[in-house]
Design a protein around this motif. Sequence first.
Motif, PDB file in Angstrom:
ATOM      1  N   ASN A 126       0.823  -1.210   0.000  1.00 26.44           N
ATOM      2  CA  ASN A 126       0.000   0.000   0.000  1.00 26.44           C
ATOM      3  C   ASN A 126       0.860   1.265   0.000  1.00 26.44           C
ATOM      4  OD1 ASN A 126      -2.966  -0.680   0.144  1.00 26.44           O
ATOM      5  ND2 ASN A 126      -2.200  -1.986   1.775  1.00 26.44           N
ATOM      6  N   LEU A 127       1.964   1.232   0.741  1.00 31.05           N
ATOM      7  CA  LEU A 127       2.848   2.390   0.790  1.00 31.05           C
ATOM      8  C   LEU A 127       3.500   2.649  -0.558  1.00 31.05           C
ATOM      9  CD1 LEU A 127       4.299   4.600   2.433  1.00 31.05           C
ATOM     10  CD2 LEU A 127       6.068   2.900   2.949  1.00 31.05           C
ATOM     11  N   ILE A 128       4.050   1.600  -1.182  1.00 30.31           N
ATOM     12  CA  ILE A 128       4.788   1.793  -2.428  1.00 30.31           C
ATOM     13  C   ILE A 128       3.861   2.243  -3.551  1.00 30.31           C
ATOM     14  CG2 ILE A 128       4.689  -0.530  -3.454  1.00 30.31           C
ATOM     15  CD1 ILE A 128       7.851   1.616  -3.047  1.00 30.31           C
ATOM     16  N   MET A 129       2.635   1.706  -3.599  1.00 30.62           N
ATOM     17  CA  MET A 129       1.681   2.178  -4.606  1.00 30.62           C
ATOM     18  C   MET A 129       1.337   3.647  -4.387  1.00 30.62           C
ATOM     19  SD  MET A 129      -1.081  -0.812  -5.470  1.00 30.62           S
ATOM     20  CE  MET A 129      -1.748  -0.900  -3.803  1.00 30.62           C
ATOM     21  N   GLY A 130       1.107   4.005  -3.121  1.00 23.07           N
ATOM     22  CA  GLY A 130       0.707   5.378  -2.819  1.00 23.07           C
ATOM     23  C   GLY A 130       1.790   6.394  -3.134  1.00 23.07           C
ATOM     24  N   VAL A 131       3.014   6.141  -2.675  1.00 20.11           N
ATOM     25  CA  VAL A 131       4.083   7.116  -2.891  1.00 20.11           C
ATOM     26  C   VAL A 131       4.495   7.158  -4.363  1.00 20.11           C
ATOM     27  CG1 VAL A 131       4.903   7.014  -0.522  1.00 20.11           C
ATOM     28  CG2 VAL A 131       5.924   5.501  -2.228  1.00 20.11           C
ATOM     29  N   HIS A 132       4.454   6.016  -5.052  1.00 21.46           N
ATOM     30  CA  HIS A 132       4.730   6.021  -6.489  1.00 21.46           C
ATOM     31  C   HIS A 132       3.735   6.907  -7.227  1.00 21.46           C
ATOM     32  CE1 HIS A 132       7.292   2.109  -7.115  1.00 21.46           C
ATOM     33  NE2 HIS A 132       7.998   3.117  -6.656  1.00 21.46           N
ATOM     34  N   LEU A 133       2.461   6.758  -6.880  1.00 20.40           N
ATOM     35  CA  LEU A 133       1.426   7.495  -7.619  1.00 20.40           C
ATOM     36  C   LEU A 133       1.513   8.993  -7.354  1.00 20.40           C
ATOM     37  CD1 LEU A 133      -0.726   6.808  -9.650  1.00 20.40           C
ATOM     38  CD2 LEU A 133      -2.363   6.555  -7.792  1.00 20.40           C
ATOM     39  N   VAL A 134       1.749   9.376  -6.107  1.00 25.07           N
ATOM     40  CA  VAL A 134       1.902  10.802  -5.801  1.00 25.07           C
ATOM     41  C   VAL A 134       3.129  11.357  -6.516  1.00 25.07           C
ATOM     42  CG1 VAL A 134       2.368  12.492  -3.988  1.00 25.07           C
ATOM     43  CG2 VAL A 134       0.707  10.674  -3.585  1.00 25.07           C
ATOM     44  N   GLU A 135       4.236  10.618  -6.479  1.00 28.21           N
ATOM     45  CA  GLU A 135       5.461  11.072  -7.139  1.00 28.21           C
ATOM     46  C   GLU A 135       5.269  11.199  -8.654  1.00 28.21           C
ATOM     47  OE1 GLU A 135       9.345  12.437  -7.460  1.00 28.21           O
ATOM     48  OE2 GLU A 135       8.145  12.107  -5.653  1.00 28.21           O
ATOM     49  N   ALA A 136       4.643  10.195  -9.240  1.00 29.72           N
ATOM     50  CA  ALA A 136       4.414  10.227 -10.686  1.00 29.72           C
ATOM     51  C   ALA A 136       3.500  11.380 -11.071  1.00 29.72           C
ATOM     52  CB  ALA A 136       3.819   8.895 -11.143  1.00 29.72           C
ATOM     53  N   ALA A 137       2.460  11.607 -10.261  1.00 30.77           N
ATOM     54  CA  ALA A 137       1.539  12.713 -10.535  1.00 30.77           C
ATOM     55  C   ALA A 137       2.261  14.050 -10.436  1.00 30.77           C
ATOM     56  CB  ALA A 137       0.367  12.656  -9.558  1.00 30.77           C
TER      57      ALA A 137
END
Length: 311
Positions: free
Chosen positions: A86-97
């Motif tokens: 859950n953490l890696i998906m969340g931080v990846h998505l915020v970073e990519a956005a």
Amino acid sequence: MIDLKNKKILVAGGNGFIGSHVCAALEKRGVLRERIVIPLPETHDLRVWEKCAGAVKGIDIVFDCAAVPGDILLRAKIPGQLFYENLIMGVHLVEAAFQEGVQKIITIGSATEYPESAPTPLKEIDLWNGLPSPGNIPYGLSKRIAALQGEMYRRQSGFHAIHVLLTNAYGPGERYESGYMVPSLIQKFLGAKERGEKEVEVWGTGNAVRDLIFADDAAEGILRAAEDYDDVSPLNLASGTGISIKELAELLSSITGFDGTVRWNTDKPEGDLKRLLDVTRAEQLIGFKAKTPLEEGLKKTIAWHNAQSSS
């Protein structure tokens, strides 16, 4: 206010329970289906940076509904895996956005993010005043950290990232295999009735209190936040009304037509004793108030479960 109609929108987790309701609500808003992008795990695994970065290319608005869910038992069995994924998906998505320069990202969190010691009703101002209960740390804290990342980019460059805290949502589309409370209870009562059994076992004492929101209402609140909310503080989305698990079981028993008794297994966990959210800010800032009465929402949900079992 953001007009979503002409935006290209990514709904991470769009095939999941909440994500599918968000997609349906977007279409009701007039967003064309071809402008709604749902990243599939087979092609855009959000745990892989390159795949996640590719998913947000050309996107205007991001809804992060993606999650690796887990009931009480699973959170106790594989807490590290749940926290990491859950953490890696969340931080990846915020970073990519952020790197893509999207107009706005809406991260969907949970009432389980709140500190175990926070007073009820839970208010947004108390979110960082402690840790979630041990059983809620794997999911709740991972979501909280991803939201914090968005907050840091807002401070750094004015990035439009908001975080909503969703209470226990229920409704059509949430399967009992998820292990979550409402679909699990519905299946217990429906199954017992079908088999002619006279007793249903429910975990805990029945005294725990939960705030339940119908999925259509939750999706409407999420969209209103996307359109009208732009603040560093998280925003509660809930019904603002609590019901004990005992009262919920009695209501489900009545709606399903089960005429037996409930046996409370007090040797099993029941989670936080009381989880009720303060919805004052949502009502004041985006004019959101859940409108579906609990009994009506449960009837619609049970009808969906009956249709699934007969198909």
